[in-house]
Motif scaffolding. Sequence first.
Motif, PDB file in Angstrom:
ATOM      1  N   PHE A  12       0.333   2.329  -1.327  1.00 26.86           N
ATOM      2  CA  PHE A  12       0.084   2.344  -2.762  1.00 26.86           C
ATOM      3  C   PHE A  12       0.775   3.565  -3.355  1.00 26.86           C
ATOM      4  CE2 PHE A  12      -3.215   4.759  -0.695  1.00 26.86           C
ATOM      5  CZ  PHE A  12      -3.447   5.848  -1.523  1.00 26.86           C
ATOM      6  N   THR A  13       0.781   3.661  -4.660  1.00 27.58           N
ATOM      7  CA  THR A  13       1.370   4.824  -5.320  1.00 27.58           C
ATOM      8  C   THR A  13       0.351   5.481  -6.238  1.00 27.58           C
ATOM      9  OG1 THR A  13       2.224   3.553  -7.201  1.00 27.58           O
ATOM     10  CG2 THR A  13       3.679   3.824  -5.289  1.00 27.58           C
ATOM     11  N   LEU A  14       0.529   6.777  -6.445  1.00 22.65           N
ATOM     12  CA  LEU A  14      -0.251   7.529  -7.421  1.00 22.65           C
ATOM     13  C   LEU A  14       0.708   8.314  -8.301  1.00 22.65           C
ATOM     14  CD1 LEU A  14      -3.131   8.977  -5.201  1.00 22.65           C
ATOM     15  CD2 LEU A  14      -3.325   7.168  -6.912  1.00 22.65           C
ATOM     16  N   PRO A  15       0.434   8.377  -9.607  1.00 23.26           N
ATOM     17  CA  PRO A  15       1.341   9.107 -10.493  1.00 23.26           C
ATOM     18  C   PRO A  15       1.215  10.612 -10.307  1.00 23.26           C
ATOM     19  CG  PRO A  15      -0.565   8.310 -11.719  1.00 23.26           C
ATOM     20  CD  PRO A  15      -0.674   7.740 -10.335  1.00 23.26           C
ATOM     21  N   CYS A  16       2.340  11.298 -10.309  1.00 22.48           N
ATOM     22  CA  CYS A  16       2.386  12.757 -10.220  1.00 22.48           C
ATOM     23  C   CYS A  16       3.109  13.270 -11.454  1.00 22.48           C
ATOM     24  CB  CYS A  16       3.102  13.184  -8.942  1.00 22.48           C
ATOM     25  SG  CYS A  16       3.202  14.971  -8.711  1.00 22.48           S
ATOM     26  N   PRO A  17       2.371  13.674 -12.474  1.00 25.50           N
ATOM     27  CA  PRO A  17       3.022  14.090 -13.719  1.00 25.50           C
ATOM     28  C   PRO A  17       3.688  15.454 -13.610  1.00 25.50           C
ATOM     29  CG  PRO A  17       0.638  14.353 -13.902  1.00 25.50           C
ATOM     30  CD  PRO A  17       0.900  13.675 -12.585  1.00 25.50           C
ATOM     31  N   ARG A  41       4.062   8.986  -6.212  1.00 30.70           N
ATOM     32  CA  ARG A  41       3.967   9.436  -4.828  1.00 30.70           C
ATOM     33  C   ARG A  41       3.290   8.346  -4.006  1.00 30.70           C
ATOM     34  NH1 ARG A  41       2.105  15.389  -3.573  1.00 30.70           N
ATOM     35  NH2 ARG A  41       3.185  14.777  -1.660  1.00 30.70           N
ATOM     36  N   LYS A  42       3.803   8.106  -2.812  1.00 31.05           N
ATOM     37  CA  LYS A  42       3.296   7.014  -1.992  1.00 31.05           C
ATOM     38  C   LYS A  42       2.112   7.476  -1.152  1.00 31.05           C
ATOM     39  CE  LYS A  42       6.118   3.957  -0.408  1.00 31.05           C
ATOM     40  NZ  LYS A  42       7.171   3.240   0.382  1.00 31.05           N
ATOM     41  N   GLY A  43       1.086   6.659  -1.135  1.00 36.18           N
ATOM     42  CA  GLY A  43      -0.087   6.903  -0.306  1.00 36.18           C
ATOM     43  C   GLY A  43      -0.247   5.816   0.740  1.00 36.18           C
ATOM     44  N   LEU A  44      -1.059   6.122   1.751  1.00 39.65           N
ATOM     45  CA  LEU A  44      -1.300   5.177   2.841  1.00 39.65           C
ATOM     46  C   LEU A  44      -2.789   5.132   3.144  1.00 39.65           C
ATOM     47  CD1 LEU A  44      -0.078   3.328   5.054  1.00 39.65           C
ATOM     48  CD2 LEU A  44       0.109   5.352   6.505  1.00 39.65           C
ATOM     49  N   PHE A  61      -1.474  11.074   1.209  1.00 41.15           N
ATOM     50  CA  PHE A  61      -0.061  10.875   0.934  1.00 41.15           C
ATOM     51  C   PHE A  61       0.651  10.636   2.254  1.00 41.15           C
ATOM     52  CE2 PHE A  61      -0.939  13.709  -2.873  1.00 41.15           C
ATOM     53  CZ  PHE A  61      -0.829  12.684  -3.805  1.00 41.15           C
ATOM     54  N   THR A  62       1.740   9.882   2.201  1.00 39.61           N
ATOM     55  CA  THR A  62       2.415   9.515   3.437  1.00 39.61           C
ATOM     56  C   THR A  62       3.874   9.908   3.407  1.00 39.61           C
ATOM     57  OG1 THR A  62       2.756   7.704   4.992  1.00 39.61           O
ATOM     58  CG2 THR A  62       3.058   7.181   2.679  1.00 39.61           C
TER      59      THR A  62
END
Length: 389
Positions: A12-17, A41-44, A61-62
């Motif tokens: 999945f992804t999370l926004p990094c402003p 940013r990609k998460g696992l 994060f991955t």
Amino acid sequence: MSRITKVEITTFTLPCPNFARDYNYPISGSLVYQPDVVTDRKGLLVQVHTEDGLTGEYVDFTMAGAPEQAVEAARSAIGHQWHERELIFRKARRAARPAHNYGLSFLDTALWDLAGKAYGVPLYQMLGGFRKNIPAYFSCHNGDRLGNLSSKEAVADFARSVLDLGFGGFKMHSWHEGNKREEAENVHNLRKVLGDKVELMLDPACVFDSLSDAIYVGKACEDAGFKWYEDPLRPLGIGIHAHKQLREALNIPILQTEHVPGPEAKADFLLNGGTDLLRVDVRYDLGVTGCLKTIRFAESIGVNVEPHGPSPVHRHLIAAMQNTSWYEVANVSPAMEDPSPLVYTCGYNDNYHSIAKDGTLPVPQLPGVGVEYDHALIASRKLATVVVE
């Protein structure tokens, strides 16, 4: 005990402003302050399911390749009883050769989470830990030239404001250019502004091309009474010979092996003179099992192991460790208050404002890894799920 029937691997992804990977910088690929830019940013997420309904999980994060490696590691786990972590660890490592299996790090940690939930205790208690609160220091982003820690004065001002919250120490990550004179001036300025009672460290994050430049800045750290000097040499901090030369030229502890993954390689690095102190990271070093192998080895010869960066797992490890200094709240700045993936519903965070006045942070008390994840958020940002059964 029951058998593992299914493993789910979700990316999945999370926004990094305000941060992006700027490949125009001398250190290409680093996250650099970029106002008004949002980076995904990609998460696992790895979830291990058993035939009697238990589930262990781990999110972070991955890095490149880890999701695919987690799938391969999961194939080594299916059909085994969930407590057979050591057997799964051995099988998955051999199956992944010659690569280092970063995906196993996530699977192994999920298995430890499952065990804690089965026994109804947090991870640190399974490890024999006794601390419910652990001391912490903070470290900042690499400086930039866009207004976020852009000068030695800005770094010292930010460090002082955060130290006033309760942290016992501060580690600077260098600017990207590797200017030895600017780096040395910054070292001396930090000691001058922050005083003699604050523990200070420097992590140039592999910016120096030459050993002589690294020694030059290391001498400044030595003169300023820094606690340690970490990862100054390009490209990755993995060469024993060069770091042995660095150690022999300086009278300050050298901290290496962030980028030397796995317990055997870390032991070799230390025993062959490349470092004084060791790093472990649950994401890089084959999960809780891999980290424990390094920790036990180091304890037996009186060497400190410093967990790298924030993680609820690292809080558990520190709560049960003999030879370590403190917990790192890493990569904070005026532009980023919380460096951890914001995927928790239980109140866990690594926001630097959460430090207690006595300089400590709490160890999670829920069973297993001790946190609860925001599965609705992860589902809304999902890229893909692979099911191994």
